[in-house]
Design a protein around this motif. Structure first.
Motif, PDB file in Angstrom:
ATOM      1  N   ILE A  41       9.660   7.263   0.479  1.00 47.02           N
ATOM      2  CA  ILE A  41      10.976   7.907   0.285  1.00 47.02           C
ATOM      3  C   ILE A  41      12.048   7.117   1.028  1.00 47.02           C
ATOM      4  O   ILE A  41      13.142   6.866   0.505  1.00 47.02           O
ATOM      5  N   GLY A  42      11.711   6.694   2.248  1.00 46.37           N
ATOM      6  CA  GLY A  42      12.655   5.909   3.056  1.00 46.37           C
ATOM      7  C   GLY A  42      13.033   4.607   2.369  1.00 46.37           C
ATOM      8  O   GLY A  42      14.222   4.255   2.309  1.00 46.37           O
ATOM      9  N   LEU A  64      10.687  12.205  11.216  1.00 46.79           N
ATOM     10  CA  LEU A  64       9.425  12.761  10.742  1.00 46.79           C
ATOM     11  C   LEU A  64       8.322  11.703  10.770  1.00 46.79           C
ATOM     12  O   LEU A  64       7.179  11.992  11.120  1.00 46.79           O
ATOM     13  N   LEU A  65       8.687  10.468  10.394  1.00 46.07           N
ATOM     14  CA  LEU A  65       7.705   9.375  10.430  1.00 46.07           C
ATOM     15  C   LEU A  65       7.195   9.161  11.856  1.00 46.07           C
ATOM     16  O   LEU A  65       5.987   9.009  12.072  1.00 46.07           O
ATOM     17  N   LEU A 125      -0.979  10.850  14.363  1.00 47.98           N
ATOM     18  CA  LEU A 125      -2.091   9.921  14.070  1.00 47.98           C
ATOM     19  C   LEU A 125      -2.668   9.336  15.368  1.00 47.98           C
ATOM     20  O   LEU A 125      -3.885   9.261  15.538  1.00 47.98           O
ATOM     21  N   LEU A 164       1.032  11.708   4.414  1.00 49.91           N
ATOM     22  CA  LEU A 164       2.419  12.109   4.729  1.00 49.91           C
ATOM     23  C   LEU A 164       3.252  10.913   5.171  1.00 49.91           C
ATOM     24  O   LEU A 164       4.401  10.750   4.749  1.00 49.91           O
ATOM     25  N   VAL A 165       2.647  10.062   6.024  1.00 53.07           N
ATOM     26  CA  VAL A 165       3.367   8.878   6.521  1.00 53.07           C
ATOM     27  C   VAL A 165       3.741   7.975   5.347  1.00 53.07           C
ATOM     28  O   VAL A 165       4.897   7.532   5.232  1.00 53.07           O
ATOM     29  N   LEU A 176       6.517   9.610   3.228  1.00 51.81           N
ATOM     30  CA  LEU A 176       7.823   9.536   3.897  1.00 51.81           C
ATOM     31  C   LEU A 176       8.373   8.111   3.888  1.00 51.81           C
ATOM     32  O   LEU A 176       9.570   7.898   3.661  1.00 51.81           O
ATOM     33  N   ALA A 177       7.477   7.140   4.143  1.00 50.64           N
ATOM     34  CA  ALA A 177       7.923   5.740   4.180  1.00 50.64           C
ATOM     35  C   ALA A 177       8.413   5.297   2.799  1.00 50.64           C
ATOM     36  O   ALA A 177       9.427   4.595   2.689  1.00 50.64           O
ATOM     37  N   TYR A 194       9.745   0.560   7.604  1.00 45.29           N
ATOM     38  CA  TYR A 194       8.987   1.508   6.780  1.00 45.29           C
ATOM     39  C   TYR A 194       7.664   0.890   6.325  1.00 45.29           C
ATOM     40  O   TYR A 194       6.637   1.567   6.280  1.00 45.29           O
ATOM     41  N   ILE A 210      14.089  11.191   7.973  1.00 44.83           N
ATOM     42  CA  ILE A 210      12.839  10.547   7.541  1.00 44.83           C
ATOM     43  C   ILE A 210      12.229   9.764   8.692  1.00 44.83           C
ATOM     44  O   ILE A 210      11.020   9.841   8.943  1.00 44.83           O
ATOM     45  N   PHE A 257      14.251   4.999  15.350  1.00 44.16           N
ATOM     46  CA  PHE A 257      13.134   5.947  15.222  1.00 44.16           C
ATOM     47  C   PHE A 257      13.116   6.819  16.470  1.00 44.16           C
ATOM     48  O   PHE A 257      13.293   6.316  17.577  1.00 44.16           O
ATOM     49  N   CYS A 291       4.819  11.946  12.720  1.00 46.24           N
ATOM     50  CA  CYS A 291       3.518  11.820  12.040  1.00 46.24           C
ATOM     51  C   CYS A 291       2.688  10.700  12.670  1.00 46.24           C
ATOM     52  O   CYS A 291       1.466  10.828  12.810  1.00 46.24           O
ATOM     53  N   ILE A 292       3.338   9.592  13.046  1.00 43.52           N
ATOM     54  CA  ILE A 292       2.586   8.503  13.685  1.00 43.52           C
ATOM     55  C   ILE A 292       2.090   8.953  15.058  1.00 43.52           C
ATOM     56  O   ILE A 292       0.976   8.629  15.460  1.00 43.52           O
TER      57      ILE A 292
END
Lengths: 151, 500
Positions: free
Chosen positions: A47-48, B169-170, B177, A40-41, A44-45, A8, B166, B433, B173-174
């Motif tokens: 929260i993780g 979603l991460l 990016l 957002l990243v 989320l990280a 994370y 999570i 992931f 999102c990456i």
């Protein structure tokens, strides 16, 4: 659990690199969507990380060990490292000697190191190299990289 | 006139030459599809110079046959090796490879081939039957609607998330990016290139896809040793493949839905095959009675994306023929072939060249059928790939991936991308992931940004107040609310049953 937190943190670092770079752009339209995505990243990280910390607190000091199969047990970074080194070596060999030399040498060397019978390794190496040469060089007219030495 | 043109086109299949061309095209498509990093676009590009020596009746059927079979071949490596032969096979491996590991490789192949072939054939019927309906729809779709079509695709990142939501979603999102690397469409600014000329055009699809899948899988296989599937687990008979083919009929509703989704996304230029497969996979998981089983190796997870990726071709071909706007990357090459032959696709294809248009659509049907049948009978033999020892398979695939990646643009930097994303993919696999989510984010992130600013520029802040956009927003909300509402209804009915 520690590895999850590290992953994370890596995500946060990636988002920060992109976010800080985006801030340097003059145009609003060029930076707004990347900045929102970076936000957002990071969210989320975070929260993780909080979820992982809460899990750790709830389970106490002793972390329950998950049962892993025999195959999964072999999937560790030291086991991965050997093949990663082979792949990196192939890249370096291609860069220095070109595809035409690097590929047969890599194929034969890999199979010999992992105890394939020499005649099997040799026939696979010759066969594969010949097929690849015919398909990519002769038929597809790919201008294969000849390497630093022979270029 | 339409019937006359249809039967005129049908008569051309009486000759031997057309069948010879079709079989050559199908064979080339399958071979290029199976080799990771190549695919039907490369096959069509390779054969493009031959167009000068051929008539339209020879060249165009050859290209359509290649196009119809490329994805069918690509599903073989996706299922057996966890490496997408072509990028639009990326969703097939989510369930296809676990099936191979469970010894159901032949069944997964049978399901993939049958759904792919039938998806392609259904799209032809849709293309033929829906011409009068589709053309006004294509003209009616604007950038504002595209924003929401792409958003529907992005929303499936959450659906694709297996295990930790999570992390899924991460990864998505990456991926978004990373999609911003390169030229910014609206301003022309070069973003996130970090001073490297190579990154001006963004990251290469082939290097990124093969890096994320092929390299980690081979490193993982080498670490485990042995082979992908145990000898006693691999069903090598035609019965296994036939079982998979029958699964498509058992889940005919899923096949139909996914093919239609593929077809609809195919007719919209600029959305692409990657969106269609993930949307199809996402809806299959959404609607399924057992969504938790997706990703563990169930046949529905193979049928949905495979129906969509070939289902897309009929729609994409129709848009290319009727409007001259390529509906997919393959259609860009096909458009090039048309122009080299002196034919300009557009409304004239629906009038002056109507028999040729019908012929091409019919070829798509026959090409899908040939690809499916050829691969079907070869499938049990192909399934043996899963039993090759790691010490032989790993170096072979790594070499093939290196050459395939390099041959795309003939740039050594593509190999660096392959290595970097190989390591990223390995870390993602190790720490749970979701790799398809990253790929989906990468494919759609840039598109979303592009259409958003075009829509905002032309329609202002209320650009979405349009019938199609509002319908798409309703679909989007429906997708998010479907599972919670379904769970709520199930909980209520369970409570009622308890009381009773």
């Amino acid at each position: 659990m520690k590895q999850n937190i590290i992953s994370y943190v890596v995500c946060i670092v990636i988002a920060l690199v992109f976010g800080i770079t985006a801030l340097t752009y003059d145009y609003f339209v060029a930076k707004i969507v990347p900045l929102i995505t970076c936000g957002l990243v990071i969210l989320l990280a975070v929260i993780g990380i909080l979820t992982e910390v809460r899990k750790q607190n709830n389970s106490g000091e002793a972390e329950p060990k998950e049962e892993v199969s025999e195959d999964e047990a072999k999937e560790t970074w030291p086991h991965y490292a050997r093949t990663v080194i082979w792949v990196v070596c192939l890249f370096i060999a291609v860069y220095v000697f070109g595809f035409l030399i690097a590929i047969p040498v890599f194929l034969f060397a890999y199979m010999m190191v992992y105890k394939t019978r020499w005649y099997v390794a040799l026939s696979i190496t010759v066969g594969t190299s010949a097929i690849l040469y015919t398909v990519f060089v002769v038929l597809l007219k790919v201008n294969v990289y000849k390497g630093l030495i022979f270029a | 006139m339409i019937f006359q043109a249809f039967f005129e086109a049908l008569q051309s299949f009486l000759g031997l030459e057309i069948w010879l061309i079709l079989f050559i095209g199908a064979f080339v498509g399958i071979i290029f599809g199976i080799i990771p990093g190549l695919g039907s676009i490369v096959a069509m590009a390779v054969f493009l110079p031959l167009v000068f020596f051929m008539t339209p009746d020879q060249a165009l059927p050859l290209f359509i046959a290649i196009c119809a079979t490329g994805y069918t071949g690509g599903s073989v490596t996706a299922i057996l090796l966890n490496i997408p032969g072509t990028s639009p096979n990326a969703a097939t491996l989510i369930d296809g490879y676990p099936m191979t590991q469970k010894g159901e490789g032949a069944r997964a192949l049978g399901a993939a081939l049958m759904s792919s072939a039938m998806g392609g054939m259904l799209s032809v019927f849709l293309a033929l039957g829906m011409v009068p309906l589709v053309l006004p729809l294509i003209f009616a779709i604007t950038s504002a609607d595209m924003v929401f079509i792409v958003l529907i695709g992005i929303s499936f990142i959450a659906v694709l998330s297996k295990g930790s939501m999570i992390k899924g979603l991460l990864a998505g999102c990456i991926g978004i990016l990373i999609s911003f690397i390169g030229h910014h469409v609206t301003t022309g600014l070069i973003r996130f290139s970090f001073g490297t000329i190579y990154l001006i055009d963004g990251l290469p699809l082939i290097g990124l896809t093969l890096g994320l899948y092929a390299i980690p899988e081979m490193i993982s296989l080498a670490a485990r040793g042995g082979s992908i599937a145990k000898r006693e687990n691999v069903v090598l008979t035609l019965r296994g493949t036939w079982e998979g083919a029958k699964d498509v009929f058992r889940h005919w509703g899923l096949w139909l839905r996914s093919s239609v989704i593929g077809y609809i996304i195919g007719i919209i230029p600029g959305v692409g095959a990657m969106t269609s497969i993930f949307v199809a996979y996402g809806q299959a998981k959404h609607i399924s009675k057992h969504p938790e089983k997706f990703g563990t190796g169930i046949v529905e997870g193979v049928i949905a994306p495979e129906s969509a990726n070939n289902g897309k071709e009929g729609g994409a071909l129709l848009t290319t023929l009727a409007l001259g706007i390529p509906g997919s990357a393959e259609m860009v090459v096909l458009l090039g072939a048309f122009l080299m032959l002196g034919i300009r696709p557009g409304p004239s294809m629906m009038t002056q060249y109507l028999p040729l248009s019908f012929k091409l659509i019919q070829i798509l049907f026959i090409g899908s059928l040939i690809g499916g049948v050829v691969c079907f009978f070869l499938a049990p033999r192909l399934a043996r790939v899963a039993m090759i020892p790691a010490r032989i398979l790993v170096p072979l695939v790594i070499v093939l991936v290196f050459v395939g990646t390099f041959s795309h643009q003939e740039q050594l930097m593509d190999l660096v991308v392959l290595l970097v994303f190989g390591l990223i993919g390995l870390a993602m696999k190790k720490y749970g992931f979701n790799r398809p989510a990253l790929l989906l984010g990468w494919v759609l992130g840039n598109l979303f940004e592009k259409y958003l600013f075009i829509a905002y520029g032309t329609g202002g802040p209320l650009f979405f107040v349009r019938p199609i956009s509002l319908t798409l927003i309703a679909v989007l909300l429906g997708l998010f609310l479907f599972q919670p509402v379904k769970k709520l209804i199930q909980r209520r009915s369970a409570m009622k049953d308890g009381r009773a």
